[in-house]
Write a protein that holds these residues in place. Structure first.
Motif, short mmCIF file in Angstrom:
data_model
loop_
_atom_site.label_atom_id
_atom_site.label_comp_id
_atom_site.label_asym_id
_atom_site.label_seq_id
_atom_site.Cartn_x
_atom_site.Cartn_y
_atom_site.Cartn_z
N GLY A 14 0.80 -1.23 0.00
CA GLY A 14 0.00 0.00 0.00
C GLY A 14 0.82 1.26 0.00
N SER A 15 0.42 2.20 0.87
CA SER A 15 0.99 3.55 0.79
C SER A 15 2.44 3.61 1.29
CB SER A 15 0.13 4.52 1.59
OG SER A 15 0.35 4.32 2.96
N GLY A 16 2.81 2.71 2.18
CA GLY A 16 4.23 2.64 2.56
C GLY A 16 4.70 3.72 3.52
N THR A 17 3.82 4.18 4.40
CA THR A 17 4.29 5.19 5.37
C THR A 17 5.29 4.57 6.36
OG1 THR A 17 2.44 4.89 6.90
CG2 THR A 17 2.18 6.57 5.20
N ASN A 18 5.11 3.31 6.68
CA ASN A 18 6.10 2.65 7.55
C ASN A 18 7.44 2.50 6.84
OD1 ASN A 18 5.03 1.77 10.32
ND2 ASN A 18 3.32 1.33 8.95
N ALA A 91 5.68 -4.34 5.61
CA ALA A 91 5.12 -3.02 5.91
C ALA A 91 3.81 -2.87 5.14
CB ALA A 91 6.12 -1.94 5.53
N GLY A 92 2.76 -3.44 5.72
CA GLY A 92 1.47 -3.40 5.03
C GLY A 92 1.45 -4.33 3.83
N ILE A 112 4.55 -5.33 11.36
CA ILE A 112 3.92 -4.40 12.30
C ILE A 112 2.41 -4.58 12.20
CG2 ILE A 112 3.93 -2.42 10.71
CD1 ILE A 112 4.58 -0.88 13.56
N HIS A 113 1.78 -4.64 13.38
CA HIS A 113 0.33 -4.87 13.42
C HIS A 113 -0.30 -3.75 14.24
CE1 HIS A 113 -3.38 -7.08 13.26
NE2 HIS A 113 -3.53 -6.89 14.56
N PRO A 114 -1.41 -3.17 13.75
CA PRO A 114 -1.98 -2.01 14.44
C PRO A 114 -2.90 -2.36 15.61
CG PRO A 114 -3.16 -2.40 12.41
CD PRO A 114 -2.08 -3.44 12.48
N GLN A 126 -7.97 -2.01 14.13
CA GLN A 126 -8.40 -0.79 14.82
C GLN A 126 -9.91 -0.81 15.03
OE1 GLN A 126 -6.77 -0.95 11.87
NE2 GLN A 126 -5.10 0.53 11.75
N GLN A 175 -0.78 5.13 13.99
CA GLN A 175 0.29 5.20 12.98
C GLN A 175 1.47 6.05 13.43
OE1 GLN A 175 -0.16 5.60 8.77
NE2 GLN A 175 0.00 3.38 8.86
N GLU A 178 3.46 3.69 15.20
CA GLU A 178 4.06 2.71 14.28
C GLU A 178 5.36 3.26 13.71
OE1 GLU A 178 1.46 1.33 11.17
OE2 GLU A 178 -0.20 1.00 12.53
C1 GRF Z 1 -0.23 -0.26 8.97
O1 GRF Z 1 -1.38 0.13 9.64
C2 GRF Z 1 0.33 -1.50 9.59
O2 GRF Z 1 0.11 -1.56 10.95
C3 GRF Z 1 -0.40 -2.59 8.87
O3 GRF Z 1 -0.56 -2.12 7.55
C4 GRF Z 1 -0.54 -0.71 7.55
C5 GRF Z 1 0.50 -0.28 6.56
O4 GRF Z 1 0.49 1.12 6.38
N1 GRF Z 1 0.33 -3.82 8.93
P1 GRF Z 1 1.58 1.81 5.47
O5 GRF Z 1 1.46 1.23 4.08
O6 GRF Z 1 2.91 1.58 6.09
O7 GRF Z 1 1.20 3.26 5.47
#
Ligand code: GRF
Length: 226
Positions: A14-18, A91-92, A112-114, A126, A175, A178
């Motif tokens: 996905g968006s990859g903010t982590n 990461a997502g 990582i798990h939210p 969530q 987040q 995170e």
């Molecule tokens: C995060 O909420 C993480 O906890 C879950 O997937 C999401 C990934 O978000 N495993 P991002 O792509 O890193 O923004």
């Protein structure tokens, strides 16, 4: 402390903010590691674009071209090994991993798990937390084993749940944490400070314990004053 720069492979859908939080820590010099590749199963994942912007090799691997999960995971392993990856960071990444990749990187895959595991594993963590009515939510970085969000826990961070929270506002609060704890967990791995003892992850060189617990509602803390 190791002298060679450890190579990380990031899997993201996905968006990859982590992913971005790890890139930022590396670029600011507080995480001695190199992201050797970012792999996605989603051609439109913004995570791939983030990789390109930071000159990190990005690989799109379309799962639909493979006969099944194991065949796909074999291709993931091959790509990761081609890039000499020593630590895999999920990461997502919206796919269930098979033993093909888990056995290739034993205790060398993080996720990582939210939610504060073992509460609320799986999808929409969530929302699960909100629906259950917990007062404290959070996130967990853990090693990946064969179960869904069941591996040994490395770091957790907690946030309060507010009365008017929606899934979106709670997710945003989580987040922020995170993005603090994921690069931190990677740093502990890179510095060789993580060791497992059964389910427990032992972290060496931790500072002395100082009480920093909190309650929500926080008014509980002032009860003695009234
Ligand atoms: C995060 O909420 C993480 O906890 C879950 O997937 C999401 C990934 O978000 N495993 P991002 O792509 O890193 O923004």
């Amino acid at each position: 402390m190791r002298s060679k720069t450890l190579k990380i492979g990031v899997l993201a859908s996905g968006s990859g903010t982590n992913l971005q939080s790890i890139i930022d820590r590396i670029e600011e010099g507080t995480l001695q590691a190199e992201i050797a590749c970012v792999i996605s199963n989603n051609v439109g994942a913004f995570a791939l674009e983030r990789a390109r912007r930071h000159n990190i090799p990005s690989v799109y691997l379309d799962h639909r071209l493979f006969s099944g999960r194991s065949a796909y995971d074999a291709a993931l392993v091959e790509t990761l090994l081609d890039h000499q990856v020593e630590l895999v960071v999920l990461a997502g990444f919206m796919r269930i991993l098979t033993p093909v990749i888990i056995d290739a990187f034993p205790m060398k895959i993080m996720n990582i798990h939210p939610a504060l595991l073992p509460a609320f594993p799986g999808l929409h963590a969530q929302k699960q937390a909100l629906d259950y009515g917990v007062k404290i939510a959070g996130c967990t970085v853990h090693f990946v084993d064969a179960g869904t969000d069941t591996g040994p826990i490395i770091i957790q961070a907690a946030v309060p749940v507010q009365e008017d929270d929606t899934e979106e506002t709670l997710s945003a609060r989580i987040q922020v944490e995170e993005h603090r704890i994921y690069p931190e967990a990677v740093r502990l791995f890179v510095e060789g400070r993580l060791r497992t003892d059964g389910r427990r992850v032992i972290v060496s060189g931790q500072p002395e314990y100082t009480s920093n617990s909190f309650a929500n509602p926080s008014a509980l803390y002032s009860l003695g004053d009234t």
